[in-house]
Write a protein that holds these residues in place. Structure first.
Motif, PDB file in Angstrom:
ATOM      1  N   GLU A 150       9.422   9.542   3.867  1.00 54.10           N
ATOM      2  CA  GLU A 150       9.858   8.833   5.225  1.00 54.10           C
ATOM      3  C   GLU A 150       9.109   8.604   6.478  1.00 54.10           C
ATOM      4  N   GLU A 151       8.480   9.895   7.170  1.00 53.62           N
ATOM      5  CA  GLU A 151       7.365   9.655   8.030  1.00 53.62           C
ATOM      6  C   GLU A 151       6.352   8.856   7.892  1.00 53.62           C
ATOM      7  N   LEU A 152       5.823   8.685   6.279  1.00 52.40           N
ATOM      8  CA  LEU A 152       4.588   7.959   6.282  1.00 52.40           C
ATOM      9  C   LEU A 152       5.175   6.132   6.438  1.00 52.40           C
ATOM     10  N   THR A 153       6.450   6.173   5.929  1.00 56.23           N
ATOM     11  CA  THR A 153       7.130   4.717   6.031  1.00 56.23           C
ATOM     12  C   THR A 153       7.383   3.917   7.759  1.00 56.23           C
ATOM     13  N   ASN A 154       7.228   4.959   8.408  1.00 57.64           N
ATOM     14  CA  ASN A 154       8.002   4.997   9.755  1.00 57.64           C
ATOM     15  C   ASN A 154       6.487   4.610  10.403  1.00 57.64           C
ATOM     16  N   SER A 155       5.267   5.788  10.217  1.00 63.24           N
ATOM     17  CA  SER A 155       4.314   5.943  11.070  1.00 63.24           C
ATOM     18  C   SER A 155       3.454   4.165  10.565  1.00 63.24           C
TER      19      SER A 155
ATOM     20  N   GLU B  29       0.620  -1.198   0.068  1.00 64.92           N
ATOM     21  CA  GLU B  29       0.033   0.455  -0.532  1.00 64.92           C
ATOM     22  C   GLU B  29       0.929   1.562  -0.186  1.00 64.92           C
ATOM     23  N   LEU B  30       2.205   1.252   0.267  1.00 70.86           N
ATOM     24  CA  LEU B  30       3.100   2.926   0.351  1.00 70.86           C
ATOM     25  C   LEU B  30       3.045   2.303  -0.719  1.00 70.86           C
ATOM     26  N   GLY B  31       3.521   1.747  -1.527  1.00 69.30           N
ATOM     27  CA  GLY B  31       4.137   1.988  -3.237  1.00 69.30           C
ATOM     28  C   GLY B  31       2.853   2.950  -4.212  1.00 69.30           C
ATOM     29  N   ASP B  32       1.873   2.495  -3.576  1.00 64.52           N
ATOM     30  CA  ASP B  32       0.523   3.234  -3.602  1.00 64.52           C
ATOM     31  C   ASP B  32       0.261   5.107  -3.621  1.00 64.52           C
ATOM     32  N   LYS B  33       1.182   5.024  -2.532  1.00 67.51           N
ATOM     33  CA  LYS B  33       0.739   6.530  -1.871  1.00 67.51           C
ATOM     34  C   LYS B  33       1.629   7.498  -2.520  1.00 67.51           C
ATOM     35  N   ARG B  34       1.423   8.540  -2.973  1.00 64.40           N
ATOM     36  CA  ARG B  34       2.244   9.461  -3.785  1.00 64.40           C
ATOM     37  C   ARG B  34       1.996  11.020  -1.887  1.00 64.40           C
ATOM     38  N   LEU B  35       3.508  11.378  -2.600  1.00 65.37           N
ATOM     39  CA  LEU B  35       3.977  12.125  -1.287  1.00 65.37           C
ATOM     40  C   LEU B  35       4.317  13.801  -2.723  1.00 65.37           C
ATOM     41  N   GLU B  36       4.032  14.721  -1.590  1.00 69.43           N
ATOM     42  CA  GLU B  36       4.507  16.042  -2.167  1.00 69.43           C
ATOM     43  C   GLU B  36       5.684  16.992  -2.159  1.00 69.43           C
TER      44      GLU B  36
ATOM     45  N   SER C 220       6.906   8.156  -4.326  1.00 69.66           N
ATOM     46  CA  SER C 220       5.663   7.004  -4.079  1.00 69.66           C
ATOM     47  C   SER C 220       6.026   7.062  -2.779  1.00 69.66           C
ATOM     48  N   GLY C 221       5.212   6.166  -1.661  1.00 75.27           N
ATOM     49  CA  GLY C 221       5.768   5.757  -0.612  1.00 75.27           C
ATOM     50  C   GLY C 221       6.524   5.086  -0.288  1.00 75.27           C
ATOM     51  N   HIS C 222       7.057   4.232  -1.257  1.00 71.84           N
ATOM     52  CA  HIS C 222       8.827   3.724  -1.337  1.00 71.84           C
ATOM     53  C   HIS C 222       9.536   4.823  -2.066  1.00 71.84           C
ATOM     54  N   LYS C 223      10.146   5.798  -1.835  1.00 69.33           N
ATOM     55  CA  LYS C 223      10.257   6.122  -2.248  1.00 69.33           C
ATOM     56  C   LYS C 223      11.143   6.559  -3.451  1.00 69.33           C
ATOM     57  N   GLU C 224      10.302   6.666  -4.278  1.00 76.05           N
ATOM     58  CA  GLU C 224      10.786   6.462  -5.559  1.00 76.05           C
ATOM     59  C   GLU C 224      10.285   8.236  -6.964  1.00 76.05           C
ATOM     60  N   VAL C 225      10.968   9.255  -6.858  1.00 74.81           N
ATOM     61  CA  VAL C 225      10.347   9.567  -7.708  1.00 74.81           C
ATOM     62  C   VAL C 225       9.890   9.527  -8.776  1.00 74.81           C
ATOM     63  N   VAL C 226       8.185  10.163  -8.539  1.00 76.13           N
ATOM     64  CA  VAL C 226       7.657   9.726 -10.503  1.00 76.13           C
ATOM     65  C   VAL C 226       7.390  10.493 -10.721  1.00 76.13           C
ATOM     66  N   GLU C 227       7.287  11.545 -10.249  1.00 82.22           N
ATOM     67  CA  GLU C 227       6.713  12.847 -11.263  1.00 82.22           C
ATOM     68  C   GLU C 227       7.357  14.217 -10.597  1.00 82.22           C
ATOM     69  N   VAL C 228       7.885  15.212 -12.013  1.00 83.35           N
ATOM     70  CA  VAL C 228       8.845  16.319 -11.649  1.00 83.35           C
ATOM     71  C   VAL C 228       7.712  17.207 -12.292  1.00 83.35           C
ATOM     72  N   THR C 229       7.634  18.152 -11.817  1.00 87.03           N
ATOM     73  CA  THR C 229       7.294  19.492 -12.586  1.00 87.03           C
ATOM     74  C   THR C 229       7.917  21.000 -12.606  1.00 87.03           C
ATOM     75  N   ILE C 230       8.189  21.204 -12.969  1.00 87.64           N
ATOM     76  CA  ILE C 230       8.619  22.966 -13.081  1.00 87.64           C
ATOM     77  C   ILE C 230       8.551  23.828 -13.982  1.00 87.64           C
ATOM     78  N   ASP C 231       7.695  25.232 -13.530  1.00 88.81           N
ATOM     79  CA  ASP C 231       7.541  25.983 -14.298  1.00 88.81           C
ATOM     80  C   ASP C 231       8.543  26.519 -15.247  1.00 88.81           C
ATOM     81  N   PRO C 232       7.509  26.484 -16.379  1.00 91.07           N
ATOM     82  CA  PRO C 232       8.343  26.929 -17.442  1.00 91.07           C
ATOM     83  C   PRO C 232       9.041  28.090 -16.592  1.00 91.07           C
ATOM     84  N   SER C 233       8.292  29.523 -15.955  1.00 93.20           N
ATOM     85  CA  SER C 233       8.948  30.717 -15.503  1.00 93.20           C
ATOM     86  C   SER C 233      10.093  30.467 -14.861  1.00 93.20           C
ATOM     87  N   VAL C 234      10.849  29.421 -14.363  1.00 90.83           N
ATOM     88  CA  VAL C 234      12.191  29.368 -13.230  1.00 90.83           C
ATOM     89  C   VAL C 234      13.360  28.746 -14.189  1.00 90.83           C
TER      90      VAL C 234
END
Length: 106
Positions: free
Chosen positions: A86-91, A27-34, A47-61
């Motif tokens: 990490e907090e989610l995994t620990n809890s 279930e942790l793998g299905d969680k998304r943290l931003e 993801s809750g497995h601590k894998e980067v699944v998405e990066v969004t960058i505003d073009p203005s930066v």
């Protein structure tokens, strides 16, 4: 003989706990943290497995003259998201080891 019955009961409890732990881990793998930086200009989702699944960058930066600032924002956002993961995994997983006093476990 009474000790054997207790041992079997304990083994069944351990198997049940292992199954619940595996389900919680899945279930942790299905969680998304931003994590965000620069007022939301950079967003990293892990993801809750601590894998980067998405990066969004505003073009203005995106400034070719100041790549370092963008790099810093990405690092900040990623670290924030990883900290939440990490907090989610620990809890989540900590509930299984509470009171067991097992060295090296969560």
């Amino acid at each position: 003989m009474r000790g054997m019955g207790n041992m079997q009961g304990m083994m069944k409890q351990m198997q049940k706990m292992q199954k619940k732990m595996a389900e919680a881990q899945e279930e942790l793998g299905d969680k998304r943290l931003e994590g965000t930086a620069g007022g939301g200009m950079v967003k990293v989702i892990v993801s809750g497995h601590k894998e980067v699944v998405e990066v969004t960058i505003d073009p203005s930066v995106i400034d070719p003259e100041d790549a370092e600032m963008l790099q810093d924002l990405i690092v900040i956002a990623t670290n924030e998201a990883m900290s939440q993961a990490e907090e989610l995994t620990n809890s989540t997983m900590g509930q299984f080891t509470k009171g067991l006093n097992l060295p090296g476990m969560f």
